[in-house]
Scaffold this active site. Structure first.
Site, PDB file in Angstrom:
ATOM      1  CB  SER A 172      -5.271   6.506   3.040  1.00  7.24           C
ATOM      2  OG  SER A 172      -5.816   6.008   4.237  1.00  7.24           O
ATOM      3  NE  ARG A 228      -1.497   5.446   0.828  1.00  7.55           N
ATOM      4  CZ  ARG A 228      -0.677   5.258   1.881  1.00  7.55           C
ATOM      5  NH1 ARG A 228       0.244   4.307   1.863  1.00  7.55           N
ATOM      6  NH2 ARG A 228      -0.773   6.033   2.944  1.00  7.55           N
ATOM      7  CG  ASP A 229      -7.222   7.417  -0.157  1.00  2.00           C
ATOM      8  OD1 ASP A 229      -8.056   6.721  -0.738  1.00  2.00           O
ATOM      9  OD2 ASP A 229      -7.416   7.885   0.987  1.00  2.00           O
ATOM     10  CG  ASP A 257     -10.491   3.700   6.500  1.00  8.41           C
ATOM     11  OD1 ASP A 257      -9.316   3.425   6.209  1.00  8.41           O
ATOM     12  OD2 ASP A 257     -11.435   3.542   5.709  1.00  8.41           O
ATOM     13  CG  ASP A 277      -9.870   2.108  -1.607  1.00 12.33           C
ATOM     14  OD1 ASP A 277     -10.437   1.009  -1.503  1.00 12.33           O
ATOM     15  OD2 ASP A 277     -10.047   3.032  -0.797  1.00 12.33           O
ATOM     16  CE1 TYR A 321      -3.932   2.050   0.281  1.00 14.65           C
ATOM     17  CE2 TYR A 321      -3.220   2.737   2.465  1.00 14.65           C
ATOM     18  CZ  TYR A 321      -4.092   2.859   1.402  1.00 14.65           C
ATOM     19  OH  TYR A 321      -5.125   3.762   1.453  1.00 14.65           O
TER      20      TYR A 321
HETATM   21  C1  BGC Z   1      -4.107   3.858   6.411  1.00 20.88           C
HETATM   22  C2  BGC Z   1      -2.826   3.134   6.719  1.00 20.88           C
HETATM   23  C3  BGC Z   1      -3.070   2.039   7.739  1.00 20.88           C
HETATM   24  C4  BGC Z   1      -4.184   1.140   7.293  1.00 20.88           C
HETATM   25  C5  BGC Z   1      -4.537   0.098   8.313  1.00 20.88           C
HETATM   26  C6  BGC Z   1      -5.157   2.868   5.992  1.00 20.88           C
HETATM   27  O1  BGC Z   1      -6.363   3.532   5.803  1.00 20.88           O
HETATM   28  O2  BGC Z   1      -3.887   4.803   5.406  1.00 20.88           O
HETATM   29  O3  BGC Z   1      -1.894   4.056   7.217  1.00 20.88           O
HETATM   30  O4  BGC Z   1      -1.884   1.309   7.945  1.00 20.88           O
HETATM   31  O5  BGC Z   1      -5.343   1.893   7.000  1.00 20.88           O
HETATM   32  O6  BGC Z   1      -5.078   0.645   9.452  1.00 20.88           O
END
Ligand code: BGC
Length: 441
Positions: A181, A174-175, A396, A221, A169
């Site tokens: 995120s 990203r996102d 989240d 995503d 990830y």
């Molecule tokens: C966050 C990450 C995190 C993951 C698990 C994601 O939404 O961006 O930083 O490690 O969730 O909690």
């Protein structure tokens, strides 16, 4: 993450054993299985395929693994055929079969710290059980890759058949359709090269431990955003890069001990008729881009989201016919097969928004026969495992509207607040999850 608002969440299940029963989500049967064949209270041993039965949440009384159910098989996208007994073995590739899933120490510590801060003894005792359930380790920054190595070494040292679960990830930009995120790399700043180095570092780690199985969820995503969010400038700009980099990740992680599941959003997103075919085509395109001979195990759905595996019609989703993960997976599978993409799934129902389960809506009765048809028991053969990808209790996305990564979804009136930054511990949310666990922990 692309999120739905959430206020009252519940752990989809749990219960942990001090006896010879398998825990919820544990294996309870299958060819060659010598472990427990009964399930912890609140779960039922469910036939998945000839190699694998799994304890899934349910109110039925404890069932033995020898029970099967009528099974339907679909081959090559053809019409399903119903049989009354387990099919001949067709699939020995489920990575979870016969393996023990490694508990991520980072998450165990988070839960233990949370438990210490819960004053109610009953809630604390329930919360402590969460630490016994395997979650995925999120490599949301490149600096966490060496920690993967540490966990692989620990799993290797533990001996036996060990499986480590982790999330890849770190795409640049990203996102792209949200903010909560946003990651460390940007396309404008050489993020594609940084990402390739990140993947190379992961490859170097997994190569060192060929006896440890590794299951990766690839880029929650990421590809889903390319199906529906190209009207967002950041996503349009990232389209080519995402595709190339996910193909790169697949191509570099072709090891016998590694099993890749590309993220496939969820039913309320890519399950819609307008989205599901382009989604299947995109997954296939990305796989082809990894080069001939490259493969993945399948797709992951419902990561960090709130859909039920088997739900009832949700007016909020109407008229999406694929309103739960089971319907989505069953609809997606033949499209994947047609496009040459492996139709195997893992599903993450850990976060279930209890209040979103609607009463039967007007007209639902007339759709019952349809539901019966599109809920074929083939589903069990499509799902490798029910998993907890999102570590319950980790936020989240922040609800702080002045934060750089503030996403308006996190500020909505039905979102859990005040929420800290994505990935950091959200104590009140965790306690709510524990208290709403269904069945109770
Ligand atoms: C966050 C990450 C995190 C993951 C698990 C994601 O939404 O961006 O930083 O490690 O969730 O909690």
């Amino acid at each position: 993450m692309f999120k739905l608002s959430a206020s009252l969440l519940a752990l989809a299940l749990v219960a942990f054993p001090a006896n010879a029963q398998s825990p919820i989500y544990g294996q309870c049967g299958g060819q060659g299985w010598t472990g427990a064949t009964t399930c912890a209270s609140g779960s039922v041993c469910t036939f998945s395929n000839p190699y694998y039965s799994q304890c899934l949440p349910g109110s039925a009384t404890t069932t033995s693994a020898s029970s099967t159910r009528p099974t339907t098989t679909t081959t090559g996208g053809g019409s399903p055929t119903t049989t009354s007994a387990a099919p001949a073995p067709t699939d020995a590739g489920n990575p979870f079969v016969g393996y023990t899933t490694f508990l991520i120490p980072e998450y165990v510590s988070e839960v233990q710290a949370a438990v210490a801060n819960i004053s109610d003894a009953t809630t604390a005792a329930s919360a402590a059980k969460v630490a016994e359930i395997p979650v995925f380790f999120w490599m949301d920054v490149a600096a966490k890759v060496p920690t993967l190595g540490t966990y692989l070494a620990a799993a290797n040292a533990a001996g036996g058949k060990q499986l480590v679960q982790a999330v890849i990830y770190d795409l640049p930009d990203r996102d792209c359709a949200a903010e909560s995120s946003a990651g460390e790399f940007t396309i404008a700043n050489g993020g594609a090269a940084d990402y390739m180095a990140y993947i190379d570092a992961i490859a170097a780690q997994v190569q060192q431990y060929p006896n440890v199985r590794v299951v990766f969820v690839v880029e929650p995503d990421g590809l889903a955003n390319l199906v529906t969010n190209l009207s967002v400038e950041k996503c349009a700009n990232a389209q080519t890069t995402y595709i190339q980099l996910v193909s790169y990740a697949i191509s570099k992680l072709q090891f016998p001990n590694v099993f890749l599941y590309l993220d496939a959003g969820h039913s309320g997103w890519l399950g819609w008729p307008a989205n599901i075919t382009p989604a299947a085509q995109l997954f296939a395109q990305v796989l082809k881009g990894a080069g001939s001979g490259a493969t993945v195990r399948g797709l992951a759905t419902d990561v960090s989201n709130y859909n039920l595996l088997r739900g009832t019609e949700d007016p909020a989703q109407s008229p999406n016919p694929n309103y739960d993960e089971e319907l989505y997976i069953n609809a997606l599978a033949p499209l994947l097969t047609q496009n040459g993409f492996p139709a195997h799934f893992i599903v993450d129902p850990v976060l279930v928004l209890l209040t979103s389960v609607p009463p039967k809506v007007t007209g639902a009765t007339s759709r019952v026969p349809v539901s019966a048809l599109v809920h074929p028991p083939t589903l069990a053969t499509l799902i490798d495992s029910i998993v907890w990808v999102k570590p319950p209790g980790e936020s989240d996305g922040t609800s702080n509207s002045s934060a750089a990564r503030y996403d308006t979804h996190c500020g909505q009136s039905d979102a859990a607040q005040p929420a800290p930054e994505a990935g950091t511990w959200f104590q009140s949310y965790f306690v709510t999850l524990v208290q709403n666990a269904n069945p109770p922990l």
